[in-house]
Write an enzyme that holds these catalytic residues in place. Sequence first.
Site, PDB file in Angstrom:
ATOM      1  N   ASP A  21      64.810  78.766  36.595  1.00 20.13           N
ATOM      2  CA  ASP A  21      63.793  78.105  37.411  1.00 20.13           C
ATOM      3  C   ASP A  21      62.551  78.991  37.542  1.00 20.13           C
ATOM      4  OD1 ASP A  21      62.664  76.180  38.974  1.00 20.13           O
ATOM      5  OD2 ASP A  21      63.837  76.613  40.769  1.00 20.13           O
ATOM      6  N   ARG A  34      51.590  74.231  33.248  1.00 20.34           N
ATOM      7  CA  ARG A  34      53.037  74.423  33.421  1.00 20.34           C
ATOM      8  C   ARG A  34      53.743  74.609  32.075  1.00 20.34           C
ATOM      9  NH1 ARG A  34      55.538  72.921  37.778  1.00 20.34           N
ATOM     10  NH2 ARG A  34      57.309  72.191  36.587  1.00 20.34           N
ATOM     11  N   ASN A  69      65.060  65.637  35.732  1.00 18.13           N
ATOM     12  CA  ASN A  69      63.824  66.092  35.072  1.00 18.13           C
ATOM     13  C   ASN A  69      63.122  64.986  34.278  1.00 18.13           C
ATOM     14  OD1 ASN A  69      65.024  69.484  34.327  1.00 18.13           O
ATOM     15  ND2 ASN A  69      63.798  68.748  36.058  1.00 18.13           N
TER      16      ASN A  69
HETATM   17  C1  FPP Z   1      62.479  75.089  35.524  1.00 16.91           C
HETATM   18  O1  FPP Z   1      61.198  75.551  35.805  1.00 16.91           O
HETATM   19  C2  FPP Z   1      62.703  74.977  34.093  1.00 16.91           C
HETATM   20  C3  FPP Z   1      62.948  73.824  33.424  1.00 16.91           C
HETATM   21  C4  FPP Z   1      63.004  72.484  34.056  1.00 16.91           C
HETATM   22  C5  FPP Z   1      63.143  73.797  31.988  1.00 16.91           C
HETATM   23  C6  FPP Z   1      63.827  74.997  31.403  1.00 16.91           C
HETATM   24  C7  FPP Z   1      63.381  75.089  30.018  1.00 16.91           C
HETATM   25  C8  FPP Z   1      63.126  76.224  29.338  1.00 16.91           C
HETATM   26  C9  FPP Z   1      63.406  77.566  29.862  1.00 16.91           C
HETATM   27  C10 FPP Z   1      62.528  76.162  27.995  1.00 16.91           C
HETATM   28  C11 FPP Z   1      63.249  75.343  26.988  1.00 16.91           C
HETATM   29  C12 FPP Z   1      64.678  75.694  26.838  1.00 16.91           C
HETATM   30  C13 FPP Z   1      65.367  75.614  25.707  1.00 16.91           C
HETATM   31  C14 FPP Z   1      66.830  75.858  25.739  1.00 16.91           C
HETATM   32  C15 FPP Z   1      64.735  75.344  24.410  1.00 16.91           C
HETATM   33  P1  FPP Z   1      60.240  74.609  36.653  1.00 16.91           P
HETATM   34  O2  FPP Z   1      59.389  73.839  35.705  1.00 16.91           O
HETATM   35  O3  FPP Z   1      61.055  73.782  37.581  1.00 16.91           O
HETATM   36  O4  FPP Z   1      59.396  75.668  37.440  1.00 16.91           O
HETATM   37  P2  FPP Z   1      58.773  75.504  38.900  1.00 16.91           P
HETATM   38  O5  FPP Z   1      59.949  75.306  39.820  1.00 16.91           O
HETATM   39  O6  FPP Z   1      58.067  76.793  39.119  1.00 16.91           O
HETATM   40  O7  FPP Z   1      57.874  74.325  38.852  1.00 16.91           O
END
Ligand code: FPP
Length: 246
Positions: A21, A34, A69
């Site tokens: 996260d 983002r 998501n």
């Molecule tokens: C949470 O950060 C992250 C995600 C919803 C996606 C995770 C994806 C990756 C790390 C990249 C792709 C992965 C692979 C396996 C190819 P957030 O967007 O919720 O961050 P925030 O809470 O700060 O908004």
Amino acid sequence: MSFKDQIDPKKLPQHLAVIMDGNGRWAKQQGKFRTFGHEKGTKAVREITEACAEINIPYLTLYAFSTENWNRPRLEVELLMKLLVSSLKKEIKTLQDNNIKLNAIGNLEALPKKAQRELEEVIDKTKENNRMMLTLALSYGSREEITKTIQEISHKVKNNLISPGDIDEEIIQKHLYTQNLPDVDLLIRTSGEQRISNFLLWQIAYAELYFTDILWPDYTKNHLFEAIVNYQNRERRFGKTSEQLS
Ligand code: FPP
């Protein structure tokens, strides 16, 4: 002594799960979109996967995309799906070099066809690897998984394949997406949020929970080793008393 040197190889978590996260907040801090955070997040995915292989953790499960998501802005969802495809293409070599088997859990049919095909290909190419299993949770939601499990078991009961009294924890476990994985020992969530967000609810029944303020794109091997040392200093009692354990 470094965190890595403090790790006891005999007390490693067998199954580590991570809620990655903070990509969005990390990007915002840099004054970027983002999506830039998600791109940087893929580098942390590689670093943490390699770190687990290095210290011989056999199962690593990453929460890459939840059922919830899908409700994000369309462009962000599209980029995450593109990143999945490009990362799979790029990282197949890392998986092969480190003898890592790829696995995926979740409602995979909801993914774009291209992502499904790429995923199937990498899963197939790495199926003989046996040092470690990397599981990507994609379009994954624990409530959806448990609902699907109940539906499947109900069908078996209806068709007289099993009776209601036969349903036990083992049968439930065998119907979950994680049927080939042991229970989670350690769950790490980055970015300072302290919640589970519909991730592996059944499987974390006795997991140790570890929360860190580090945002996922900044998460390094050393942070992971620090979490493992912290885990190894905890007493896991599984409902027993301290005295019973010693
Ligand atoms: C949470 O950060 C992250 C995600 C919803 C996606 C995770 C994806 C990756 C790390 C990249 C792709 C992965 C692979 C396996 C190819 P957030 O967007 O919720 O961050 P925030 O809470 O700060 O908004």
